[in-house]
Design a protein around this motif. Structure first.
Motif, PDB file in Angstrom:
ATOM      1  N   ASN A 181       4.800   6.799   6.754  1.00  0.00           N
ATOM      2  CA  ASN A 181       6.010   8.220   6.457  1.00  0.00           C
ATOM      3  C   ASN A 181       5.327   8.772   8.074  1.00  0.00           C
ATOM      4  OD1 ASN A 181       7.593   8.210   4.218  1.00  0.00           O
ATOM      5  ND2 ASN A 181       5.058   9.143   3.833  1.00  0.00           N
ATOM      6  N   VAL A 182       6.162   8.969   8.987  1.00  0.00           N
ATOM      7  CA  VAL A 182       6.090   9.107  10.729  1.00  0.00           C
ATOM      8  C   VAL A 182       6.404  10.118  10.745  1.00  0.00           C
ATOM      9  CG1 VAL A 182       6.049   8.298  12.963  1.00  0.00           C
ATOM     10  CG2 VAL A 182       5.842   6.396  11.120  1.00  0.00           C
ATOM     11  N   ALA A 183       6.002  11.033  11.592  1.00  0.00           N
ATOM     12  CA  ALA A 183       6.050  12.472  12.070  1.00  0.00           C
ATOM     13  C   ALA A 183       6.293  12.168  13.720  1.00  0.00           C
ATOM     14  CB  ALA A 183       6.085  13.393  11.899  1.00  0.00           C
ATOM     15  N   VAL A 184       7.059  12.132  14.701  1.00  0.00           N
ATOM     16  CA  VAL A 184       7.329  12.709  15.798  1.00  0.00           C
ATOM     17  C   VAL A 184       7.095  13.583  16.446  1.00  0.00           C
ATOM     18  CG1 VAL A 184       8.502  11.003  17.416  1.00  0.00           C
ATOM     19  CG2 VAL A 184       7.726   9.691  16.121  1.00  0.00           C
ATOM     20  N   THR A 185       6.451  14.014  17.830  1.00  0.00           N
ATOM     21  CA  THR A 185       6.682  14.945  18.458  1.00  0.00           C
ATOM     22  C   THR A 185       7.561  14.973  19.269  1.00  0.00           C
ATOM     23  OG1 THR A 185       4.407  15.415  20.538  1.00  0.00           O
ATOM     24  CG2 THR A 185       4.569  16.636  17.550  1.00  0.00           C
ATOM     25  N   THR A 186       8.412  15.419  19.932  1.00  0.00           N
ATOM     26  CA  THR A 186       9.707  14.540  21.469  1.00  0.00           C
ATOM     27  C   THR A 186       9.629  15.978  22.196  1.00  0.00           C
ATOM     28  OG1 THR A 186      11.652  13.914  22.708  1.00  0.00           O
ATOM     29  CG2 THR A 186      11.070  14.456  20.150  1.00  0.00           C
ATOM     30  N   ARG A 187       9.999  16.207  23.175  1.00  0.00           N
ATOM     31  CA  ARG A 187       9.714  17.237  23.802  1.00  0.00           C
ATOM     32  C   ARG A 187      11.213  17.898  24.636  1.00  0.00           C
ATOM     33  NH1 ARG A 187       6.402  17.737  29.913  1.00  0.00           N
ATOM     34  NH2 ARG A 187       7.308  15.700  29.740  1.00  0.00           N
ATOM     35  N   SER A 188      12.257  16.319  24.639  1.00  0.00           N
ATOM     36  CA  SER A 188      14.005  16.229  24.965  1.00  0.00           C
ATOM     37  C   SER A 188      14.200  16.064  23.708  1.00  0.00           C
ATOM     38  CB  SER A 188      13.435  14.703  26.503  1.00  0.00           C
ATOM     39  OG  SER A 188      13.174  13.996  25.680  1.00  0.00           O
ATOM     40  N   GLY A 189      13.757  15.198  22.108  1.00  0.00           N
ATOM     41  CA  GLY A 189      14.616  14.588  21.126  1.00  0.00           C
ATOM     42  C   GLY A 189      14.719  13.086  21.837  1.00  0.00           C
TER      43      GLY A 189
ATOM     44  N   ASN B 213       0.907  -1.124   0.073  1.00  0.00           N
ATOM     45  CA  ASN B 213      -0.257  -0.477   0.192  1.00  0.00           C
ATOM     46  C   ASN B 213       0.756   1.322   0.391  1.00  0.00           C
ATOM     47  OD1 ASN B 213      -2.397  -1.063   0.120  1.00  0.00           O
ATOM     48  ND2 ASN B 213      -2.030  -1.762   1.974  1.00  0.00           N
ATOM     49  N   SER B 214       0.504   2.125  -0.205  1.00  0.00           N
ATOM     50  CA  SER B 214       1.041   3.245  -0.916  1.00  0.00           C
ATOM     51  C   SER B 214       1.602   3.947   1.059  1.00  0.00           C
ATOM     52  CB  SER B 214       0.480   4.788  -1.526  1.00  0.00           C
ATOM     53  OG  SER B 214      -1.251   4.883  -0.351  1.00  0.00           O
ATOM     54  N   PRO B 215       2.722   4.544   1.702  1.00  0.00           N
ATOM     55  CA  PRO B 215       2.451   5.146   2.963  1.00  0.00           C
ATOM     56  C   PRO B 215       1.702   5.769   3.540  1.00  0.00           C
ATOM     57  CG  PRO B 215       4.197   6.047   1.338  1.00  0.00           C
ATOM     58  CD  PRO B 215       3.460   4.951   0.549  1.00  0.00           C
ATOM     59  N   ARG B 216       1.070   6.000   4.313  1.00  0.00           N
ATOM     60  CA  ARG B 216       0.460   6.862   4.972  1.00  0.00           C
ATOM     61  C   ARG B 216       0.878   8.205   5.706  1.00  0.00           C
ATOM     62  NH1 ARG B 216      -3.005   2.413   8.136  1.00  0.00           N
ATOM     63  NH2 ARG B 216      -0.700   2.136   8.748  1.00  0.00           N
ATOM     64  N   SER B 217       0.516   8.907   5.414  1.00  0.00           N
ATOM     65  CA  SER B 217       1.650  10.728   6.891  1.00  0.00           C
ATOM     66  C   SER B 217       0.455  10.106   8.410  1.00  0.00           C
ATOM     67  CB  SER B 217       0.865  11.423   6.707  1.00  0.00           C
ATOM     68  OG  SER B 217       1.222  12.298   6.968  1.00  0.00           O
ATOM     69  N   VAL B 218       1.923   9.371   9.608  1.00  0.00           N
ATOM     70  CA  VAL B 218       1.469   9.258  10.718  1.00  0.00           C
ATOM     71  C   VAL B 218       1.983  10.211  11.575  1.00  0.00           C
ATOM     72  CG1 VAL B 218       0.956   7.774  12.174  1.00  0.00           C
ATOM     73  CG2 VAL B 218       0.647   6.495   9.731  1.00  0.00           C
ATOM     74  N   LEU B 219       1.125  10.812  12.175  1.00  0.00           N
ATOM     75  CA  LEU B 219       1.847  11.248  13.959  1.00  0.00           C
ATOM     76  C   LEU B 219       1.368  11.037  14.998  1.00  0.00           C
ATOM     77  CD1 LEU B 219       3.183  14.114  14.570  1.00  0.00           C
ATOM     78  CD2 LEU B 219       1.008  15.703  14.804  1.00  0.00           C
ATOM     79  N   VAL B 220       3.103  11.174  15.676  1.00  0.00           N
ATOM     80  CA  VAL B 220       2.909  10.374  16.832  1.00  0.00           C
ATOM     81  C   VAL B 220       3.602  11.159  17.833  1.00  0.00           C
ATOM     82  CG1 VAL B 220       3.964   8.387  18.450  1.00  0.00           C
ATOM     83  CG2 VAL B 220       3.192   7.950  15.830  1.00  0.00           C
ATOM     84  N   THR B 221       2.304  11.631  19.361  1.00  0.00           N
ATOM     85  CA  THR B 221       2.787  12.340  20.203  1.00  0.00           C
ATOM     86  C   THR B 221       4.244  11.457  21.179  1.00  0.00           C
ATOM     87  OG1 THR B 221       0.781  12.730  21.871  1.00  0.00           O
ATOM     88  CG2 THR B 221       1.302  14.178  19.747  1.00  0.00           C
ATOM     89  N   GLY B 222       5.325  12.323  21.884  1.00  0.00           N
ATOM     90  CA  GLY B 222       5.745  11.868  22.444  1.00  0.00           C
ATOM     91  C   GLY B 222       6.174  10.381  22.175  1.00  0.00           C
TER      92      GLY B 222
ATOM     93  N   ALA C 235      12.006   8.636  11.575  1.00  0.00           N
ATOM     94  CA  ALA C 235      10.750   9.586  11.669  1.00  0.00           C
ATOM     95  C   ALA C 235      11.410  10.757  11.383  1.00  0.00           C
ATOM     96  CB  ALA C 235      10.544   8.768  13.812  1.00  0.00           C
ATOM     97  N   LEU C 236      10.224  12.140  11.238  1.00  0.00           N
ATOM     98  CA  LEU C 236      10.724  12.888  11.572  1.00  0.00           C
ATOM     99  C   LEU C 236      10.643  13.574  12.522  1.00  0.00           C
ATOM    100  CD1 LEU C 236      11.494  16.212  10.047  1.00  0.00           C
ATOM    101  CD2 LEU C 236       8.638  15.851   9.209  1.00  0.00           C
ATOM    102  N   GLU C 237      12.019  14.578  12.896  1.00  0.00           N
ATOM    103  CA  GLU C 237      11.745  14.671  14.652  1.00  0.00           C
ATOM    104  C   GLU C 237      11.420  16.034  14.696  1.00  0.00           C
ATOM    105  OE1 GLU C 237      14.675  15.400  17.758  1.00  0.00           O
ATOM    106  OE2 GLU C 237      14.886  13.240  17.777  1.00  0.00           O
ATOM    107  N   LEU C 238      10.122  15.824  15.722  1.00  0.00           N
ATOM    108  CA  LEU C 238       9.651  18.273  15.772  1.00  0.00           C
ATOM    109  C   LEU C 238       9.760  17.980  17.460  1.00  0.00           C
ATOM    110  CD1 LEU C 238       6.766  16.664  13.167  1.00  0.00           C
ATOM    111  CD2 LEU C 238       8.498  18.524  12.934  1.00  0.00           C
TER     112      LEU C 238
END
Length: 236
Positions: A30-38, A2-11, A44-47
């Motif tokens: 395609n996964v983006a991840v939010t983090t406070r401390s890295g 399947n084509s990659p999905r756009s995913v956002l995971v916090t923490g 993953a795309l780190e945000l």
């Protein structure tokens, strides 16, 4: 494939959030991840963003959308604890936990739903806790925040269902993570003795339930609370 999905995971830099991010990366999404401390997982795309900071959250969404397109799957996982008994619990102990665990999740869902409504599809998954429904002494703030996610998800399920957007909750029990590593051996044994399966969960086992909720197999599941707790919270 399947084509990659756009995913956002916090923490998504440690514990359950990291396992969830890694599971979607392994699926080719395609996964983006939010983090406070890295320290986001490889691939993953780190945000850098704190879910209590509305401006940082908006910037994180924009960066994720620019890189991967509109968010199709949101996993609201970022959470904190500030445990103490009720009579010792300060307003700050209460406010900080509610702001991160409940208000943060609300902001995430509201922002993600904008793009999902336009696409007429989406999956919103809140990471709650067995404590949200079972209760736990010393965790009045945490339990309130985590049970609040259930009411939020069920309201969103009704509101967004006509647009083909599902909203569900995964309620993990005790999981082998940094958050449980601070417990004493005596505390750990006391908890383990109450779990029918007699062990803590591996973070990957929680990720498995999240992966399923985001899959085509779960297209008709919405407003559900899925426990991954070894049987600890049965009936609650």
């Amino acid at each position: 494939m399947n084509s990659p999905r756009s995913v956002l995971v916090t923490g998504g830099n440690r514990g359950i959030g990291r396992a969830i991010a890694e599971a979607f990366i392994a699926e080719g999404d395609n996964v983006a991840v939010t983090t406070r401390s890295g320290g986001a997982p490889e691939g993953a795309l780190e945000l850098k963003a704190d879910v209590t900071d509305a401006a940082a959250l908006e910037a994180a969404f924009k960066a994720a959308e620019e890189a991967h397109g509109p968010i199709e799957i949101l996993i609201a996982n970022a959470g904190i604890t500030a445990d103490t008994l009720l009579l010792r619990m300060s307003d700050e102990d209460w406010d900080s936990v509610i702001a991160t665990n409940l208000t943060g999740s609300f902001r995430l869902a509201r922002r993600a739903a904008k793009g999902m409504m336009r696409q007429r599809k989406g999956r919103i998954i809140f990471i709650s806790s067995v404590v949200g429904l079972l209760g736990s002494p010393g965790q009045v703030n945490y339990a309130a925040s985590k049970s609040g996610l259930v009411g939020m998800a069920r309201s969103l399920a009704r509101e967004l269902g006509p647009r083909n957007i599902t909203a569900n909750v995964v309620a993990p029990g005790y999981v082998d993570t940094d958050m449980t590593s601070v417990l004493s051996d005596e505390q750990k044994e006391g908890i383990r003795s109450q779990i029918p399966l007699g062990r803590y969960a591996d973070p990957a086992e929680v990720a498995g339930a999240v992966l399923w909720l985001a899959s085509p197999s779960a297209a008709y599941v919405t407003g559900a609370v899925i426990p991954v707790d070894g049987g600890l919270g049965m009936g609650h």
